[in-house]
Design a protein around this motif. Sequence first.
Motif, mmCIF file in Angstrom:
data_model
loop_
_atom_site.group_PDB
_atom_site.id
_atom_site.type_symbol
_atom_site.label_atom_id
_atom_site.label_comp_id
_atom_site.label_asym_id
_atom_site.label_seq_id
_atom_site.Cartn_x
_atom_site.Cartn_y
_atom_site.Cartn_z
ATOM 1 N N GLU A 22 0.802 -1.208 0.000
ATOM 2 C CA GLU A 22 0.000 0.000 0.000
ATOM 3 C C GLU A 22 0.834 1.257 0.000
ATOM 4 O O GLU A 22 0.362 2.326 -0.362
ATOM 5 C CB GLU A 22 -0.857 0.032 1.277
ATOM 6 N N TRP A 23 2.095 1.126 0.500
ATOM 7 C CA TRP A 23 2.824 2.344 0.806
ATOM 8 C C TRP A 23 4.311 2.181 0.515
ATOM 9 O O TRP A 23 4.873 1.085 0.648
ATOM 10 C CB TRP A 23 2.629 2.652 2.296
ATOM 11 N N THR A 24 4.934 3.272 0.078
ATOM 12 C CA THR A 24 6.388 3.312 -0.039
ATOM 13 C C THR A 24 6.889 4.588 0.626
ATOM 14 O O THR A 24 6.337 5.667 0.396
ATOM 15 C CB THR A 24 6.830 3.333 -1.520
ATOM 16 N N LEU A 42 13.956 0.136 12.652
ATOM 17 C CA LEU A 42 12.611 0.360 12.109
ATOM 18 C C LEU A 42 11.644 0.019 13.238
ATOM 19 O O LEU A 42 11.551 -1.136 13.651
ATOM 20 C CB LEU A 42 12.365 -0.546 10.898
ATOM 21 N N MET A 43 10.973 1.028 13.765
ATOM 22 C CA MET A 43 10.148 0.850 14.958
ATOM 23 C C MET A 43 8.663 0.856 14.581
ATOM 24 O O MET A 43 8.197 1.745 13.879
ATOM 25 C CB MET A 43 10.434 2.024 15.896
ATOM 26 N N LEU A 44 7.941 -0.139 15.074
ATOM 27 C CA LEU A 44 6.494 -0.201 14.773
ATOM 28 C C LEU A 44 5.699 -0.378 16.059
ATOM 29 O O LEU A 44 6.097 -1.157 16.928
ATOM 30 C CB LEU A 44 6.175 -1.369 13.843
ATOM 31 N N GLU A 45 4.595 0.315 16.170
ATOM 32 C CA GLU A 45 3.674 0.092 17.285
ATOM 33 C C GLU A 45 2.625 -0.936 16.876
ATOM 34 O O GLU A 45 2.663 -1.458 15.774
ATOM 35 C CB GLU A 45 2.995 1.418 17.661
ATOM 36 N N GLU A 46 1.654 -1.158 17.769
ATOM 37 C CA GLU A 46 0.611 -2.117 17.406
ATOM 38 C C GLU A 46 -0.243 -1.568 16.272
ATOM 39 O O GLU A 46 -0.519 -0.375 16.217
ATOM 40 C CB GLU A 46 -0.293 -2.385 18.615
ATOM 41 N N GLY A 47 -0.638 -2.459 15.412
ATOM 42 C CA GLY A 47 -1.437 -2.028 14.265
ATOM 43 C C GLY A 47 -2.567 -3.001 13.999
ATOM 44 O O GLY A 47 -2.869 -3.849 14.839
ATOM 45 N N PRO A 48 -3.159 -2.914 12.843
ATOM 46 C CA PRO A 48 -4.340 -3.741 12.529
ATOM 47 C C PRO A 48 -4.010 -5.195 12.212
ATOM 48 O O PRO A 48 -4.909 -6.010 12.073
ATOM 49 C CB PRO A 48 -4.914 -3.041 11.290
ATOM 50 N N ASP A 49 -2.745 -5.551 12.061
ATOM 51 C CA ASP A 49 -2.369 -6.876 11.585
ATOM 52 C C ASP A 49 -1.247 -7.407 12.474
ATOM 53 O O ASP A 49 -0.355 -6.644 12.846
ATOM 54 C CB ASP A 49 -1.859 -6.721 10.131
ATOM 55 N N PRO A 50 -1.227 -8.703 12.862
ATOM 56 C CA PRO A 50 -0.137 -9.222 13.681
ATOM 57 C C PRO A 50 1.160 -9.408 12.886
ATOM 58 O O PRO A 50 2.178 -9.838 13.442
ATOM 59 C CB PRO A 50 -0.673 -10.560 14.184
ATOM 60 N N THR A 105 0.087 0.914 5.355
ATOM 61 C CA THR A 105 0.716 2.240 5.398
ATOM 62 C C THR A 105 1.477 2.399 6.716
ATOM 63 O O THR A 105 1.140 1.765 7.725
ATOM 64 C CB THR A 105 -0.338 3.362 5.303
ATOM 65 N N ALA A 106 2.502 3.276 6.701
ATOM 66 C CA ALA A 106 3.332 3.520 7.878
ATOM 67 C C ALA A 106 2.461 4.011 9.035
ATOM 68 O O ALA A 106 2.692 3.667 10.199
ATOM 69 C CB ALA A 106 4.400 4.557 7.535
ATOM 70 N N GLU A 107 1.482 4.797 8.677
ATOM 71 C CA GLU A 107 0.609 5.404 9.673
ATOM 72 C C GLU A 107 -0.108 4.362 10.532
ATOM 73 O O GLU A 107 -0.273 4.542 11.735
ATOM 74 C CB GLU A 107 -0.419 6.227 8.904
ATOM 75 N N GLU A 108 -0.494 3.261 9.883
ATOM 76 C CA GLU A 108 -1.285 2.258 10.595
ATOM 77 C C GLU A 108 -0.520 1.630 11.766
ATOM 78 O O GLU A 108 -1.124 1.146 12.713
ATOM 79 C CB GLU A 108 -1.753 1.162 9.627
#
Lengths: 357, 449
Positions: free
Chosen positions: B222-224, B236-244, B320-323
């Motif tokens: 979806e996103w670049t 690369l840091m990610l928080e919880e999102g809609p997908d595991p 997307t990064a936002e998610e």
Amino acid sequence: MPDIEPFSPRGMFHEGWTAEVSDYAIACGWALKGKQFIVGDVAGGIFAFEGDTGKIIWKKENTHSGGLLAMAIHPEGEIFVTSGQDGNVQICNCHEGKVIKTLDLGKGWVEHLKWSNDGLFLAIASSKKVYVFNEIGEEKWISEDHPSTVSAITWSNKNELATACYGRVTFFDIVNNKTNQKLEWQGSLVSMELSPDGDIVACGSQDNSVHFWRRSTGMDAEMTGYPGKPSHLSFDDSGKLLATSGSERITVWSFIGNGPEGTMPGELCHHTEPISSLAFSNKGMLVASGSRDGSVVASFLKNDGNGDPVGAAFAGDLVGAISWRPDDCALAAVNAKGVVNVWKFKVRTNLFSKGFK
Amino acid sequence: MSITDKIPVTILTGFLGSGKTTLLNRILSEEHGKRIAVIENEYGEVGIDQGLVINADEEVFEMSNGCICCTVRGDLIRVLGNLMKRRDKFDYVLVETTGLADPGPVAQTFFMDEEISSEFTLDGIVTLVDAAHIDQQLGRSDESSEQVAFADVLVLNKTDLVSDDALDTLESRLRDMNRMTRIIRAENAKVPIETVLNLSAFDLDQILKRRPTFLEPEYPFEWTGVYDLDAGKYELMLEEGPDPEMSLVALVNQGENEEELKDGAESSVRLYAEKANTLEPGNTIPYGEHINLKLEDKGNKSFILNIEKPTKVGLFTQHTAEEFNMKVIKSDENKEIPFNTERFWQAEHEHDDEVGSIAIERFGDVDPEKLNTWMGRLLSEKGVDIFRTKGYISYSGNPRRIVFQGVHMLFTAQPDKEWGNEPRRNQLVFIGRNLNEKEMQEGFDKCLI
């Protein structure tokens, strides 16, 4: 629009007269036993011409705000009615065109008008309702709402009125206020004609077919294969033949013997564009047809529905309506440009030894 | 009579309260020198200020064969039939349908009825959408989905009542449902008149001009984001999102202009086609490989990016990064590095609504007979679910391209401009319910020579 070259009247058609009205002519008819010819245009102009010469007798414009939708001349020929988008019906005098009475039926379009054969009743279709008045404009009967807009009305006998709408034909006894018969068929019926004895009900359908019923036996049948919708239907005066539009050909079904089920219809191929009006002569097996190409042809038919052209003329543009004079010695056609053509139709018989009178 | 001589007709649809009548009044009051006839249903929302307005009863006729794809509007036939007889002919006709109406029978009337189709041409279908309420309506009623599916133009009205973010989400949902449509945002139905009249919706070239990306392929991501990074270690840091979990391809030397982004996307599509290697948090992300980040744990998760010499890194991510509130952080400085460029892609997994669109684009010629057989079968089997069809095709041996458009089972095709030096190709768009893209593409491919 026309793909055919203009040509002079030929065969049994002979020069008569021409005239012009203000807009697209959609209705016409003979009054005063053929002495007068009345034309209605789409904008609401009504014009009366002298039957023999085409001389204008009277005219009036803007009779219906929004436009004219239908016109019907009384069988006796002394009065006529018009109706329009304004929801009004006007009963007028043929001699001067004077309005005798205006009937206000509300805001729906008034699209169909039909006098009973004896002239005692006038049936009027407006939207989903049908009204019956007498000749002086007194209300005699009103139908309930039909399931959809009424697409055709016609009298089967002096007290019985047939109406067609989406999905059915209904017969009403308007004197005793009861429903005599309902003939159902899921389809959009766009036109209706009854045989002169009232037994055969023929309807053109939006899905390019003709559906018909025999009231006496309850049998029904469907005739398919039309490229377009059969908006114009006409029975001959004996009820043997039914002429139908729906393409550039006239398709004629014969009810003689076991027909028309399982038989081949007669086909008359005279026009280059679809038929836009169709009328059997008042007497005999002569059918006149007008086309979008502007041509008008009269054909003499045999019992099997086939036949030969006996006269033709060019009306100039899409033929909006045609009408045989009551004695069948003249044929009139009105077109999309507002041109009126009346041709003499000469028959060599003992009765009309001098031809057109 | 050629198509250009026919009177154009615009169908205006939209739910109650979406602003149809406001738009109608705007069109009628604007100085355009056109004689416009308006055909309106009986139950208009509010009055029309001026112009010739004719009431219709909304009378839908089903044909005797019982096929619901062959329904027409009887009232429309009568009204149009009468209009075309008038000498002061109109330049334009607008048909306003009620909020609950299915636009199908209205549109079909222009294909089914030979007298109407000889004088009028369907110019386009304009659907008004109430930005504040359409979201709920789409879930609840088939009619609103169908109105979206039929639209050549979607006017996203009442945008002042909704946040920009919500509008973006809604627009992307609507676009998924109908990729052919042009979406215009408006307050109080204020749109330039040329965006709703004279669309020549038939003309696919115009659609392409307006929306060059409408046939853009669907991507598995979806996103670049493109990050300009010096040598060193990054997280690369990610928080919880809609997908595991989330798929990702990281590319080095990723350019930032459109052309370079598309090149990167194409490489990524090929990499995405390969099986993904799963990475646990704390693992190092390899370049040029399809990987799957495990994101099951609660809280922040980080993955390592090692940069040997300064480069631009492109991250092609499934969501997307936002998610996931995804960030790139320089490890030793604990400093967030923002992306230089981001690009959103049409993603293939986003089919929340039953209604959607399918585009087929293929170079080469088709065999007319095979195409007829395939289209005939497709439309007779799926006609109820295929709302609209548009496109052009290259018939072998025919110097001109054939353009066509259709509604349900009905369609018209006619020769258009000559191909000349242009490469011969075919573009078809189908909008409908529960369409099987793979099957349809394979079906079409069999028609190619």
